[in-house]
Scaffold this active site. Structure first.
Site, PDB file in Angstrom:
ATOM      1  N   ASP A   1     -74.266 -25.737  86.616  1.00  9.13           N
ATOM      2  CA  ASP A   1     -74.710 -24.631  85.766  1.00  9.13           C
ATOM      3  C   ASP A   1     -73.551 -23.666  85.505  1.00  9.13           C
ATOM      4  O   ASP A   1     -72.549 -23.649  86.239  1.00  9.13           O
ATOM      5  CB  ASP A   1     -75.860 -23.911  86.484  1.00  9.13           C
ATOM      6  CG  ASP A   1     -76.768 -23.140  85.544  1.00  9.13           C
ATOM      7  OD1 ASP A   1     -76.433 -22.991  84.357  1.00  9.13           O
ATOM      8  OD2 ASP A   1     -77.830 -22.657  86.017  1.00  9.13           O
TER       9      ASP A   1
ATOM     10  N   ASP B   1     -83.469 -23.180  78.304  1.00 13.86           N
ATOM     11  CA  ASP B   1     -84.387 -22.651  79.320  1.00 13.86           C
ATOM     12  C   ASP B   1     -85.783 -22.470  78.752  1.00 13.86           C
ATOM     13  O   ASP B   1     -86.723 -22.180  79.492  1.00 13.86           O
ATOM     14  CB  ASP B   1     -83.876 -21.310  79.855  1.00 13.86           C
ATOM     15  CG  ASP B   1     -82.839 -21.513  80.943  1.00 13.86           C
ATOM     16  OD1 ASP B   1     -82.732 -22.651  81.447  1.00 13.86           O
ATOM     17  OD2 ASP B   1     -82.134 -20.553  81.276  1.00 13.86           O
TER      18      ASP B   1
HETATM   19  C1  DGJ Z   1     -80.017 -21.300  84.246  1.00 17.11           C
HETATM   20  C2  DGJ Z   1     -80.577 -22.680  84.089  1.00 17.11           C
HETATM   21  O1  DGJ Z   1     -80.664 -23.025  82.740  1.00 17.11           O
HETATM   22  C3  DGJ Z   1     -81.926 -22.750  84.783  1.00 17.11           C
HETATM   23  O2  DGJ Z   1     -82.507 -23.999  84.579  1.00 17.11           O
HETATM   24  C4  DGJ Z   1     -81.730 -22.450  86.240  1.00 17.11           C
HETATM   25  O3  DGJ Z   1     -80.971 -23.461  86.823  1.00 17.11           O
HETATM   26  C5  DGJ Z   1     -81.079 -21.087  86.408  1.00 17.11           C
HETATM   27  N1  DGJ Z   1     -79.873 -20.977  85.643  1.00 17.11           N
HETATM   28  C6  DGJ Z   1     -80.751 -20.850  87.860  1.00 17.11           C
HETATM   29  O4  DGJ Z   1     -80.044 -19.713  88.068  1.00 17.11           O
END
Ligand code: DGJ
Length: 733
Positions: free
Chosen positions: A478, A548
Site C-alpha cells: 500500500d 477503496d
Molecule cells: C488504503 C487501502 O486502499 C485500504 O484497502 C486499506 O488497506 C487501507 N489503506 C489501510 O490503511
C-alpha cells in the site's frame, strides 16, 4: 519484418497487423519527421506528408524562413527554442547557459527483440518476434545524443516508444525536460478522452473537443494519482465502441507525468507524454545516460472497443511478468472493512474459520498488525509484529490459518514513516523534508526518502524478514499519501530536482528485488485505493487494488474506466458489507458479487457478522468465480452499455478467444415501471453459429444476438443484476 527502411525515399516503415507508422528524414540537415500513423497501408513513397514541398521550403533551400519551417514541420521528437513554438519534448541547461536543443538524424539501427530499460518497467517481447528501430539523433551544439526507440508488436497493433539521452560532450549538461513520445498529425476534429478522479472515484471517463491551444492531464503528486491518469486517447468525432479512428497513448510510469494535446495555428495536433517537467532536473556528466520511461501507442480503426482489446492483450502478453497472470487467484477475504484496526488473533481466526467453511481460499490481514498501530497515527516503519494483538506471533497465526485450509496474505506500507515511530525517533532525516521547513503531514505520515540506498535496504530488509518469517502467500503493498516537501539529505542542493524520479526508481528497485526473491508471492499493489494503478506497477504485480469504494454501483463507472485500458485480470474487486462504508448504499449481495466477478474477486467484510442469508450465498458465488474466471481473465472484453452514460443500466461481456463462450453481465441500476423489457445488442460473437443460453437452454444465432439483440430480464427493484452465459451449441447452422 515489421520495420523497413527505404534508402531512396529515406522513409522508415513500421507495420503491425492492422496499422502503419511512417517516419521520414527530410532535407540535407536530417530533420526527422512524422509522416503517417493509422490504418495499415502498403509500402510506398509518401514523403509528401512532410510538406517539405510547400513554402516555406526546407532550410537548405530557403534558410530565410527557417523559423516558419520549424514551426510547421511534423516532428517525431520536438527540440526546443529554435523556431518550433509548439510543445517541446526536451530542454537542457548547458554550461554556457543556453537551453536550446536542435535534434537531427545521425544514424539508425533496426534490431531484433525488445531492449530492456535500465531500472524501469518496460514491455518485453515474450513469444512474439518484435523488432525495434533505434533512431540516433544528435545536437552537436549541446553535445547530447538522443535515441528514439520504437518497438513494433504486430499482433496487438501496438508500438512502444522510449528515449535515451546521452551526454556525448565534454561538459556537464542538466536535463530539465525529457518527454518519452510525441505524435504530430493533422487534426480531424478529434476529441480527447482522459480519465479523471479522486479518492473513491478513480478513472472516470471524460471526453472533450480538442480546442486550439493546449489541453492536458498531469500529476505532480509523485505517483500516477487518483486525480488524473497517465493515459489519453484522441479519436474522430463520435467514435464509439465499434466505429471511428482511435489513438491511445499510455505511460508506463508511476510518478509525475503529463499527457497533453495541443492544436496549432495550422490545425495540426501534437500529442506528447512523459515525465512532467515541473521541478524536474537531471544532471548528466560526460558519458552518462538518462532513460525516459516507455509509452504504449495503439491505433484502432474499429472504435474504442478495439483499442481496449489491443491494450488488454498487450499488457497480458508483454507487460505483466507474474506467474499468477494466467492462473485463478485465490478467493480472498480481507479484514480492512471488517475490523479496520480493531482485531486480534482470535477475531482473525474466527473470520478465517467461517471463510474456510464457505469456500474462501485466503485470509488477508490488513493494516494494524505491527508496532502499536491501533489507528493511522503511528508505527509506519516499525515492522515488528504487535503481539498484544497478534497473540502467539505471526507464524502461529499463519499456521493456524493454514490449518483451516486457507492461504495467508499480509498488508504492508513499506514506503512510509510515522512521526510516532521508533524509526523516526532514530532517523528523523529519513523522511523527505526540506531543511528549515516542517514537512507536510498527510494521513499522519511522512514519506521515506527512497532515493537513498541505505533507506531502501532497510525497507527491503523489513519486508523480506516479515515475508520469510511465516508461510506468506500474498502481500498487499500500500501507499497512502502523495509526495510533498521534495528534499533529500543525500543530494547537493542543485540536484534536488532528481528526487521525484529517483523516488519512483527506488520503488521499482524494491519491487524488483521482492519479485526476484519471492517469485511465488502474489503481489497486489495499492495506493489509498487506486492511486497507483498504472502499467508500471503491473510489471511487478499482476493485480492492483482498484478503489477503496466497494459500492457495487459506484464500482460500475470506476471499473468501466479501468477496464477501458486494463485487463480484467488486473482489477482488484471485492464484495463488501452494506450499507456500503463509503456511500451508505444498500445493494443486493448477489449484485455486489456479479460486479466483483469482473475483477480478481474476494470479500471485504466480517463474515461472522453478516446475515445468515448472505453468508449462505458465498459458496454459490465462489462457484461462479471458479466457473467464469478463466473466461474473464483471458477473454476479449466488450462494453455494451454504460450506466455512466445512460443513467439506468450497465452491460458488458467477455468472449472467449475461440468464441466458444461468452459471459454477459447486466446491472439494472434503476427499476422502471410499465415498460417493455430492455433489449441490448451483443458483440464479439461468431455470426454464423448458434449459442445456447446456459440456464434456459434457449438457442440463439450469434448473428441474431449481435444484430437484433436480446431481451434483458426486467427485474423488480433497483440495483438488480443478472449474468447470461452463452456456450457454443454443437450444431452449426
Ligand atoms: C488504503 C487501502 O486502499 C485500504 O484497502 C486499506 O488497506 C487501507 N489503506 C489501510 O490503511
Amino acid at each position: 519484418m515489421s520495420i523497413k527502411y527505404n534508402e531512396d525515399s529515406r522513409i522508415f516503415e513500421l507495420d503491425t497487423d492492422n496499422t502503419s507508422y511512417r517516419i521520414g528524414i527530410a532535407d540535407k540537415e536530417g530533420f526527422v519527421g512524422h509522416i503517417y500513423y493509422g490504418q495499415r497501408i502498403r509500402s510506398q513513397k509518401c514523403d509528401q506528408f512532410l510538406r517539405t514541398w510547400e513554402g516555406p521550403f526546407v532550410p537548405s533551400e530557403n534558410n530565410r524562413e527557417r523559423c516558419s519551417f520549424m514551426d510547421t514541420f511534423p516532428v517525431e521528437y520536438a527540440g526546443n527554442g529554435v523556431g518550433d513554438y509548439r510543445e517541446s519534448c526536451i530542454a537542457v541547461k548547458n554550461v554556457n547557459g543556453s537551453r536550446t536543443v536542435d535534434l537531427t538524424y545521425k544514424s539508425h539501427d533496426i534490431i531484433s527483440g525488445k531492449p530492456e530499460i535500465k531500472g524501469l518497467p518496460a514491455s518485453f517481447a515474450g513469444d512474439e518476434p518484435v523488432q525495434t528501430l533505434v533512431l540516433h539523433l544528435t545536437d552537436k551544439g549541446v553535445g547530447i545524443d538522443v535515441d528514439l526507440l520504437y518497438s513494433v508488436f504486430e499482433k496487438e497493433d501496438v508500438i512502444t516508444r522510449s528515449v535515451k539521452v546521452t551526454n556525448a560532450g565534454k561538459t556537464d549538461v542538466k536535463l530539465t525536460k525529457v518527454y518519452s513520445a510525441c505524435v504530430d498529425m493533422d487534426d480531424e476534429e478529434f476529441e480527447m478522452l482522459t480519465l479523471h478522479g479522486s479518492w473513491a472515484r478513480e478513472r472516470q471517463i471524460e471526453r472533450r473537443k480538442i480546442a486550439y491551444g493546449k489541453q492536458s492531464v498531469s500529476s505532480l503528486r509523485g505517483e500516477s494519482s487518483h486525480q488524473d491518469h497517465p493515459f489519453m486517447a484522441w479519436m474522430t468525432k463520435n467514435a464509439d465502441q465499434n466505429t471511428g479512428d482511435v489513438y491511445g497513448m499510455h505511460f508506463v510510469y508511476s510518478g509525475n507525468f503529463i499527457a497533453q494535446i495541443e492544436k496549432s495555428q495550422f490545425d495540426s495536433i501534437r500529442a506528447v507524454m512523459g515525465i512532467h517537467s515541473e521541478g524536474f532536473e537531471w544532471l548528466l556528466t560526460p558519458g552518462e545516460e538518462f532513460d525516459a520511461p516507455e509509452v504504449v501507442l495503439t491505433y484502432s480503426h474499429e472504435g474504442l472497443g478495439q483499442m481496449t482489446r489491443n491494450l488488454h492483450d498487450f499488457y497480458r502478453n508483454h507487460m505483466i511478468r507474474s506467474r499468477y497472470l494466467h492462473t485463478k487467484r485465490p478467493v480472498l477475504i480481507n479484514n480492512w472493512e471488517a475490523t479496520y484496526f480493531d482485531f486480534d488473533t482470535d477475531k482473525l481466526l474466527a473470520i478465517a474459520k467461517s471463510a474456510a467453511e464457505h469456500g474462501i481460499e485466503m485470509l488477508v490481514m490488513d493494516d494494524g498488525w505491527f508496532g502499536h498501530r491501533n489507528d493511522d497515527a503511528t508505527s509506519l516503519g516499525d515492522w515488528f509484529v504487535n503481539e498484544n494483538k497478534i497473540k502467539g506471533g505471526l507464524k502461529y497465526l499463519v499456521d493456524e490459518v493454514n490449518k483451516l485450509g486457507l492461504k495467508f496474505g499480509i498488508w504492508m506500507e513499506p514506503e512510509m514513516i510515522s512521526p510516532d515511530s521508533e524509526l523516526y525517533r532514530k532517523h528523523p532525516d529519513w523522511a523527505l523534508a526540506v531543511p528549515e521547513r516542517t514537512a507536510t503531514l498527510s494521513r499522519n505520515q511522512y514519506v521515506l526518502d527512497l532515493s537513498r540506498k541505505e533507506i531502501r535496504d532497510y525497507v527491503y530488509e523489513c519486508v523480506y524478514n516479515i515475508i520469510s518469517s511465516a508461510n506468506i502467500a500474498y502481500v498487499k503493498w500500500d501507499m497512502n499519501r502523495q509526495l510533498t516537501d521534495i528534499g533529500s539529505t543525500c543530494f547537493a542542493g542543485d540536484r534536488q530536482g532528481e528526487l521525484m524520479h529517483r523516488y519512483v526508481l527506488g520503488v521499482y528497485e524494491l519491487q524488483e528485488r521482492l519479485t526476484k526473491d519471492f517469485p511465488d508471492l502474489l503481489l497486489e499493489n495499492c495506493s489509498g485505493g487506486g492511486a497507483r494503478f498504472d502499467p508500471g506497477m503491473l510489471y511487478y504485480s499482476p493485480q492492483i487494488w482498484c478503489s477503496d469504494d466497494t459500492d457495487a454501483i459506484e464500482r460500475l463507472s470506476i471499473q468501466e474506466g479501468t477496464e477501458l485500458i486494463y485487463p480484467l485480470s488486473t482489477i482488484g474487486a471485492h464484495v463488501s458489507d452494506c450499507p456500503n462504508h463509503t456511500v451508505g448504499r444498500t445493494t443486493p449481495f448477489m449484485t455486489r458479487a456479479h460486479v466483483a466477478l469482473a475483477g480478481t474477486f474476494g470479500y471485504e467484510l466480517d463474515i461472522t457478522k453478516i446475515s445468515d442469508e448472505e453468508r449462505a450465498m458465498i459458496p454459490e458465488q465462489v462457484v461462479l468465480y471458479h466457473k467464469y474466471n478463466d473466461l474473464v481473465r483471458e477473454g476479449d472484453y466488450y462494453r455494451i452499455a454504460s450506466y455512466r452514460e445512460n443513467g439506468e443500466y450497465d452491460c458488458y461481456m467477455v468472449v472467449a478467444k475461440d468464441k466458444s463462450e461468452a459471459l454477459v453481465t447486466y446491472v439494472q441500476v434503476k427499476g422502471r415501471p410499465n415498460v417493455h423489457s430492455r433489449k441490448v445488442k451483443l458483440s464479439g460473437l461468431l455470426a454464423d453459429v448458434d449459442y445456447r443460453l446456459e440456464d434456459t437452454n434457449e438457442i440463439y444465432g450469434g448473428d441474431l444476438l449481435m444484430n437484433a439483440g436480446m431481451f434483458m430480464e426486467n427485474m423488480r427493484g433497483d440495483y438488480m443484476s443478472r449474468l447470461y452465459h452463452f456456450v457454443l451449441d454443437n450444431t452449426l447452422t
